[in-house]
Design an enzyme around this catalytic site. Structure first.
Site, PDB file in Angstrom:
ATOM      1  N   ASP A   9       0.856  -1.184   0.000  1.00 52.72           N
ATOM      2  CA  ASP A   9       0.000   0.000   0.000  1.00 52.72           C
ATOM      3  C   ASP A   9       0.891   1.233   0.000  1.00 52.72           C
ATOM      4  O   ASP A   9       2.098   1.157   0.264  1.00 52.72           O
ATOM      5  CB  ASP A   9      -0.883   0.005   1.261  1.00 52.72           C
ATOM      6  CG  ASP A   9      -1.776   1.239   1.324  1.00 52.72           C
ATOM      7  OD1 ASP A   9      -2.404   1.567   0.304  1.00 52.72           O
ATOM      8  OD2 ASP A   9      -1.824   1.901   2.379  1.00 52.72           O
ATOM      9  N   SER A  10       0.282   2.378  -0.258  1.00 51.73           N
ATOM     10  CA  SER A  10       1.023   3.631  -0.203  1.00 51.73           C
ATOM     11  C   SER A  10       1.452   3.965   1.224  1.00 51.73           C
ATOM     12  O   SER A  10       2.274   4.850   1.426  1.00 51.73           O
ATOM     13  CB  SER A  10       0.138   4.753  -0.736  1.00 51.73           C
ATOM     14  OG  SER A  10      -1.077   4.779  -0.012  1.00 51.73           O
ATOM     15  N   CYS A  72      -3.801  -1.078  -2.215  1.00 55.98           N
ATOM     16  CA  CYS A  72      -4.091   0.351  -2.372  1.00 55.98           C
ATOM     17  C   CYS A  72      -5.023   0.542  -3.572  1.00 55.98           C
ATOM     18  O   CYS A  72      -4.736   0.047  -4.674  1.00 55.98           O
ATOM     19  CB  CYS A  72      -2.760   1.057  -2.619  1.00 55.98           C
ATOM     20  SG  CYS A  72      -2.895   2.805  -2.979  1.00 55.98           S
ATOM     21  N   GLU A 151      -5.259   9.133   9.583  1.00 54.02           N
ATOM     22  CA  GLU A 151      -3.865   8.992  10.027  1.00 54.02           C
ATOM     23  C   GLU A 151      -3.573   9.807  11.281  1.00 54.02           C
ATOM     24  O   GLU A 151      -2.680   9.480  12.047  1.00 54.02           O
ATOM     25  CB  GLU A 151      -2.915   9.375   8.888  1.00 54.02           C
ATOM     26  CG  GLU A 151      -3.125   8.439   7.729  1.00 54.02           C
ATOM     27  CD  GLU A 151      -1.874   8.103   6.958  1.00 54.02           C
ATOM     28  OE1 GLU A 151      -0.851   8.751   7.158  1.00 54.02           O
ATOM     29  OE2 GLU A 151      -1.963   7.168   6.142  1.00 54.02           O
ATOM     30  N   CYS A 183     -11.185   3.318  -0.830  1.00 55.45           N
ATOM     31  CA  CYS A 183      -9.873   3.751  -0.334  1.00 55.45           C
ATOM     32  C   CYS A 183      -9.609   2.965   0.946  1.00 55.45           C
ATOM     33  O   CYS A 183     -10.528   2.774   1.762  1.00 55.45           O
ATOM     34  CB  CYS A 183      -9.884   5.250  -0.049  1.00 55.45           C
ATOM     35  SG  CYS A 183      -8.395   5.839   0.762  1.00 55.45           S
ATOM     36  N   HIS A 185      -8.312   3.563   3.713  1.00 51.87           N
ATOM     37  CA  HIS A 185      -8.512   4.171   5.035  1.00 51.87           C
ATOM     38  C   HIS A 185      -9.988   4.247   5.444  1.00 51.87           C
ATOM     39  O   HIS A 185     -10.294   4.385   6.620  1.00 51.87           O
ATOM     40  CB  HIS A 185      -7.967   5.604   5.055  1.00 51.87           C
ATOM     41  CG  HIS A 185      -6.483   5.687   5.009  1.00 51.87           C
ATOM     42  ND1 HIS A 185      -5.738   5.203   3.969  1.00 51.87           N
ATOM     43  CD2 HIS A 185      -5.590   6.219   5.892  1.00 51.87           C
ATOM     44  CE1 HIS A 185      -4.450   5.433   4.197  1.00 51.87           C
ATOM     45  NE2 HIS A 185      -4.334   6.048   5.354  1.00 51.87           N
TER      46      HIS A 185
HETATM   47  N1  DGL Z   1      -4.005   3.737   0.053  1.00 53.29           N
HETATM   48  C1  DGL Z   1      -4.613   4.769  -0.728  1.00 53.29           C
HETATM   49  C2  DGL Z   1      -5.829   4.227  -1.478  1.00 53.29           C
HETATM   50  O1  DGL Z   1      -6.419   3.233  -1.111  1.00 53.29           O
HETATM   51  C3  DGL Z   1      -5.008   5.962   0.121  1.00 53.29           C
HETATM   52  C4  DGL Z   1      -3.869   6.790   0.615  1.00 53.29           C
HETATM   53  C5  DGL Z   1      -3.120   7.535  -0.479  1.00 53.29           C
HETATM   54  O2  DGL Z   1      -3.614   8.529  -1.049  1.00 53.29           O
HETATM   55  O3  DGL Z   1      -2.025   7.107  -0.770  1.00 53.29           O
HETATM   56  O4  DGL Z   1      -6.204   4.775  -2.468  1.00 53.29           O
END
Ligand code: DGL
Length: 270
Positions: A9-10, A72, A151, A183, A185
């Site tokens: 993931d990011s 992600c 976060e 997303c 989060h």
């Molecule tokens: N993990 C990213 C997503 O699911 C969200 C966080 C980001 O913008 O990197 O799109």
């Protein structure tokens, strides 16, 4: 030792997907990579997200992973279609499974999707949903402030309520009966989203369905773990801020995350 599944993931958001894999596939070893130095991906260009994702896939392959889950949504939308053609091991993202579930649960065929700017702009959920059922109408809404709010730990907070009311208020005009949490989060503020959308709107968390697809994929390839009744091995790698990662992971995951199983690496080397 059984080969692990790579999950990336990011940043920390993909831990909601890792959590689901731990729950549904408790015998599998996992290697998680969170690109904490370069998060967020949601506001970056498709080329940058592809470059970052390729580096991570290269890194995970050095860990001898048997399959990769792009946890992600943004990377699934912008990088997965290209990377899928470049590697030999199975790799899946979160979009298809999320779209499939939404298609199954909607009654009115009016579906909403919330996600990062990158995911919503790509219109990938819309394309996937319309391929599954051409009568479906889709409305997308980018909710960029949700990621930093989660976060910062503002999960049950008046600020999050206010911002969510503003973002989701627009969706209420479209009379949707299903909303995809597009997303990583967003499942963490599911209660807030549910409260604002009302109980007539069903929320879809792609993590759940992605893990089911992963299980099917591993079974089809004959690479589901055969080792039963043992402690799985979980390793975590990040590109920055180990302590912050540990504190977030400890809240999200059902297992112990500490300095011994989290390492910082230079992802630009891959
Ligand atoms: N993990 C990213 C997503 O699911 C969200 C966080 C980001 O913008 O990197 O799109």
């Amino acid at each position: 030792m059984e080969k692990p599944i790579g999950v990336f993931d990011s940043g920390v958001g993909g831990l909601t997907v890792a959590r689901e894999i731990m729950r549904q596939l408790p015998n599998e070893n996992l290697v998680y990579f969170g690109d904490t130095a370069r998060v967020p991906y949601g506001s970056k260009s498709p080329n940058t997200v592809l470059r970052f994702s390729r580096q991570i896939v290269n890194f995970l392959q050095t860990k001898d992973v048997k399959a990769i889950v792009v946890a992600c949504n943004t990377a699934s939308a912008l990088a997965l279609p290209t990377i899928q053609k470049e590697i030999d091991i199975p790799i899946i993202g979160v979009i298809e499974a999320g779209a499939k579930t939404a298609c199954e649960v909607t009654e009115t065929k009016h579906i909403g999707v919330i996600g990062t700017e990158g995911t919503i702009k790509s219109r990938i959920y819309t394309k996937c949903l319309m391929e599954l059922d051409s009568e479906i109408t889709v409305v997308g809404k980018a909710c960029p402030l949700f990621v930093p709010l989660v976060e910062e730990g503002l999960v049950e907070d008046r600020i999050t309520d206010d911002i969510a009311s503003r973002y989701l208020g627009e969706l209420k005009d479209y009379d949707i009966d299903t909303l995809i949490l597009g997303c990583t989060h967003y499942p963490l503020i599911r209660n807030t989203i549910a409260r604002i959308m009302g109980e007539e709107v069903k929320l879809v968390n792609p993590a759940y369905e992605t893990t089911k697809s992963l299980k099917t994929l591993l079974a089809e390839r004959g690479i589901l773990s055969k080792e039963k009744n043992r402690e799985p091995i979980y390793e975590y790698y990040v590109s920055d801020a180990v302590e912050r990662f540990i504190s977030f992971a400890d809240d999200v995951l059902p297992c112990n995350v500490n300095e011994e199983n989290v390492q910082s690496i230079d992802i630009e080397e891959y």
